[in-house]
Design a protein around this motif. Structure first.
Motif, PDB file in Angstrom:
ATOM      1  N   GLN A 185      -4.268 -11.039  -0.872  1.00 11.61           N
ATOM      2  CA  GLN A 185      -4.827  -9.791  -0.358  1.00 11.61           C
ATOM      3  C   GLN A 185      -5.664  -9.044  -1.396  1.00 11.61           C
ATOM      4  O   GLN A 185      -6.228  -8.004  -1.089  1.00 11.61           O
ATOM      5  N   ALA A 186      -5.669  -9.566  -2.630  1.00 17.00           N
ATOM      6  CA  ALA A 186      -6.467  -8.880  -3.652  1.00 17.00           C
ATOM      7  C   ALA A 186      -7.931  -8.991  -3.269  1.00 17.00           C
ATOM      8  O   ALA A 186      -8.407 -10.065  -2.924  1.00 17.00           O
ATOM      9  N   SER A 187      -8.605  -7.891  -3.311  1.00 13.86           N
ATOM     10  CA  SER A 187     -10.011  -7.946  -2.924  1.00 13.86           C
ATOM     11  C   SER A 187     -10.824  -8.489  -4.096  1.00 13.86           C
ATOM     12  O   SER A 187     -10.777  -7.942  -5.187  1.00 13.86           O
ATOM     13  N   SER A 203       0.828  -1.197   0.000  1.00  9.30           N
ATOM     14  CA  SER A 203       0.000   0.000   0.000  1.00  9.30           C
ATOM     15  C   SER A 203       0.873   1.262   0.000  1.00  9.30           C
ATOM     16  O   SER A 203       0.622   2.211  -0.731  1.00  9.30           O
ATOM     17  N   ALA A 258      -8.775  -4.195   1.630  1.00  8.25           N
ATOM     18  CA  ALA A 258      -7.456  -3.823   1.129  1.00  8.25           C
ATOM     19  C   ALA A 258      -6.918  -2.654   1.931  1.00  8.25           C
ATOM     20  O   ALA A 258      -7.663  -1.868   2.481  1.00  8.25           O
ATOM     21  N   SER A 259      -5.603  -2.589   2.016  1.00  8.78           N
ATOM     22  CA  SER A 259      -5.021  -1.525   2.828  1.00  8.78           C
ATOM     23  C   SER A 259      -5.190  -0.199   2.141  1.00  8.78           C
ATOM     24  O   SER A 259      -5.304  -0.119   0.966  1.00  8.78           O
ATOM     25  N   THR A 319     -11.413  -9.279   1.075  1.00  6.22           N
ATOM     26  CA  THR A 319     -10.619  -8.790   2.186  1.00  6.22           C
ATOM     27  C   THR A 319     -10.562  -7.280   2.100  1.00  6.22           C
ATOM     28  O   THR A 319     -10.687  -6.715   1.039  1.00  6.22           O
TER      29      THR A 319
END
Lengths: 302, 124
Positions: free
Chosen positions: A126-128, A63, A301-302, A299
Motif C-alpha cells: 500500500q506504500a505509494s 491510517s 494511500a488512505s 496507489t
C-alpha cells in the motif's frame, strides 16, 4: 436385398446410438468439468474479494493508528516546544535538561511510528511509490544536504565521490524513496563513526545499473550480523537503539524500498577484502529502468 | 495585528497551536472546533489566514476548504492544512486542492509559526 438393407440400417442405428451414448457421456463429463471450473473460479473470486476487503481494512487500520498516535504527539511536542522556547518564563538548566530528554524521546517515538507505518505499508503493497525519471546527482545532493547538520553535530566529514566524475545519470524509480535509502544509510554511517572520521558516498552507473556505496570507518559490524542488520528491530548491540536514537527499522525499510525497485542491498566489512581499516560498506544496486509491470505502483494511500 | 483562525476538533491541539501563534509570532488567534463553525467564524471575522485540520468529524478539512472556495468572501484567505497523513501522495493530493501549504503532525511550535509566516507572505 431388403434384409441386407434392414441389417445395415439396424447396424447404423446401433452405431448412432452408441455414438450418441458416448457423446452424452462426454457432454456430462464436460458439464461436470465446467461446473467444477466455475466453482473454482467462484471460490477464487471470493478469496480475491476477501483479500481486497482485508487489505482495505488493514489500510484503514494503519491510517487510523497513524492519526491516533500522531494527534496526542502533536500536543506533547507542541507543549514541550513552547516550554523549551521559554515563551512562558525562563527555563533553568535542570528544567532545560529534562525538556531535552522529553523532546528527544518524543522525536524517537515519532520516528518509530513513521518507520513502523512505512514498513507496514510497503509490506502490504500500500506504500505509494512514484515511477519517475530521477537524476542521481540531484538525489545525492538532497540527501547530503539533509544529513549535513547531523554530520556536523557528530563532527563527521561527509564526502561524495561520483564514479565516474559527474556522470549525469538518470534512472526510473521513486525519488523520495531512493533518497530515503540514501539518508538512512548516511544517518547510520554518521551515527556509528567516531568524531573526526569521514563517511564517503560513492555512486556509479553502467549501461543498465546504478550503484551506491556508503562507507564508514566505525568499529564495523560482526561478520555474522551483516545480513541480520536488515531485519526488523535488529541492532548490532542491544544498547544501540537507546544510545544512537535509531528505531532498528531503517535498514529493513531500505531493503523493502530497494526490493520494490527490483534491486539489492547488502553490507560488507571494510577489512573483508584484506583492507586494513575497520568499518562497514553498504552497497545498493538498482536497475536503471523498471519492468513495464513494475511493483512500483501509485496507489492512493488512505 | 494579523488574525489567524484555527479549525481543529482536538481541544489540546487548538490550545497548543493558539499559544504557539500568539506567543511566538504575536498574532491574534481565534478558534473553531468544526468545519461548519469554522466557516461561520471565518465569515464573521475575515481572518488573514486559517490553520485547519484534515480529519474532523462531520465536515472534514478538504470539504470545509472546498466550501470556503465557493464563497467570494472566503476564497482568497490562505489555508494551512494540518494533517497526520504523512505520505507524499497525501501531500500532493492536499496541495492539489489549492491550499497554501500542508503541515504534518506532529509539528513543533516554531515550525508552525514559520510555516504560517510563509503562508501569510512575510517573515515573523
Amino acid at each position: 436385398m431388403h434384409v441386407f438393407l434392414l441389417i445395415t440400417t439396424l447396424a447404423l442405428a446401433a452405431a448412432c446410438l452408441a455414438l450418441l451414448a458416448r457423446a452424452q457421456t462426454t457432454t456430462r463429463r464436460l458439464q461436470a468439468a465446467l461446473q467444477q471450473a466455475q466453482q473454482q473460479l467462484q471460490a477464487k473470486d471470493k478469496a480475491l474479494a476477501e483479500r481486497m476487503h482485508l487489505d482495505s481494512l488493514k489500510d484503514e487500520f494503519v491510517s487510523t493508528v497513524s492519526h491516533e498516535l500522531r494527534t496526542p504527539l502533536t500536543s506533547i511536542r507542541g507543549a514541550l516546544g513552547l516550554l523549551s522556547a521559554g515563551v512562558h518564563g525562563h527555563v533553568d538548566e535542570k528544567a532545560a535538561s529534562l525538556l531535552r530528554i522529553a523532546n528527544n524521546n518524543t522525536d524517537r517515538l515519532v520516528r518509530l511510528i513513521n518507520d513502523i507505518l512505512d514498513l507496514e505499508r510497503m509490506d502490504s503493497g500500500q506504500a505509494s511509490m512514484q515511477h519517475r525519471t530521477c537524476v542521481l546527482r540531484d538525489l545525492i545532493a538532497q540527501a547530503v544536504e539533509t544529513m549535513s547538520a547531523m554530520a556536523q553535530e557528530h563532527k563527521v566529514l561527509l564526502e561524495v565521490r561520483p564514479e565516474p566524475a559527474g556522470a549525469p545519470a538518470t534512472f526510473e524509480g521513486d525519488p523520495d524513496r531512493i533518497q530515503q535509502v540514501l539518508v538512512n544509510l548516511l544517518s547510520n554511517a554518521i551515527k556509528f563513526s567516531p568524531a573526526g572520521e569521514k563517511v564517503v558516498l560513492f555512486s556509479n552507473t553502467d549501461g543498465d545499473s546504478l550503484f551506491f556505496r556508503v562507507v564508514d570507518f566505525g568499529k564495523g559490524i560482526p561478520a555474522d550480523k551483516l545480513d541480520a542488520v536488515f531485519g526488523r528491530f535488529t541492532q548490532v548491540e542491544e544498547a544501540d537503539a537507546r544510545q544512537k536514537g535509531g528505531t532498528g527499522l531503517g535498514l529493513a525499510i531500505c531493503r523493502a524500498i530497494v526490493s520494490q525497485h527490483h534491486g539489492s542491498i547488502w553490507a560488507k566489512r571494510n577489512d573483508a577484502d584484506g583492507a586494513a581499516r575497520a568499518g562497514t560498506t553498504f552497497y545498493v544496486h538498482l536497475p536503471r529502468s523498471q519492468p513495464a509491470e513494475s511493483n512500483i505502483k501509485a496507489t492512493s494511500a488512505s | 495585528m494579523r488574525r489567524i483562525l484555527i479549525i481543529d476538533d482536538e481541544d489540546d491541539i487548538r490550545e497548543v497551536a493558539a499559544l504557539s501563534l500568539e506567543s511566538i509570532a504575536g498574532w491574534q488567534v481565534s478558534t473553531a472546533s468544526s468545519g461548519a463553525e469554522g466557516i461561520q467564524k471565518a465569515l464573521a471575522e475575515r481572518p488573514d489566514a486559517i490553520l485547519m485540520d484534515v480529519m474532523m468529524p462531520g465536515m472534514d478539512g478538504p470539504t470545509t476548504f472546498r466550501e470556503m472556495q465557493k464563497s467570494p468572501e472566503l476564497a482568497s484567505i490562505p489555508v494551512l492544512l494540518l494533517t497526520a497523513k504523512v505520505q507524499s501522495v497525501d501531500q500532493r493530493r492536499f496541495s492539489d486542492l489549492g491550499v497554501a501549504a500542508v503541515l504534518f503532525k506532529p509539528f513543533d511550535p516554531l515550525t508552525l509559526a514559520d510555516q504560517m509566516s510563509t503562508v501569510l507572505g512575510w517573515t515573523a
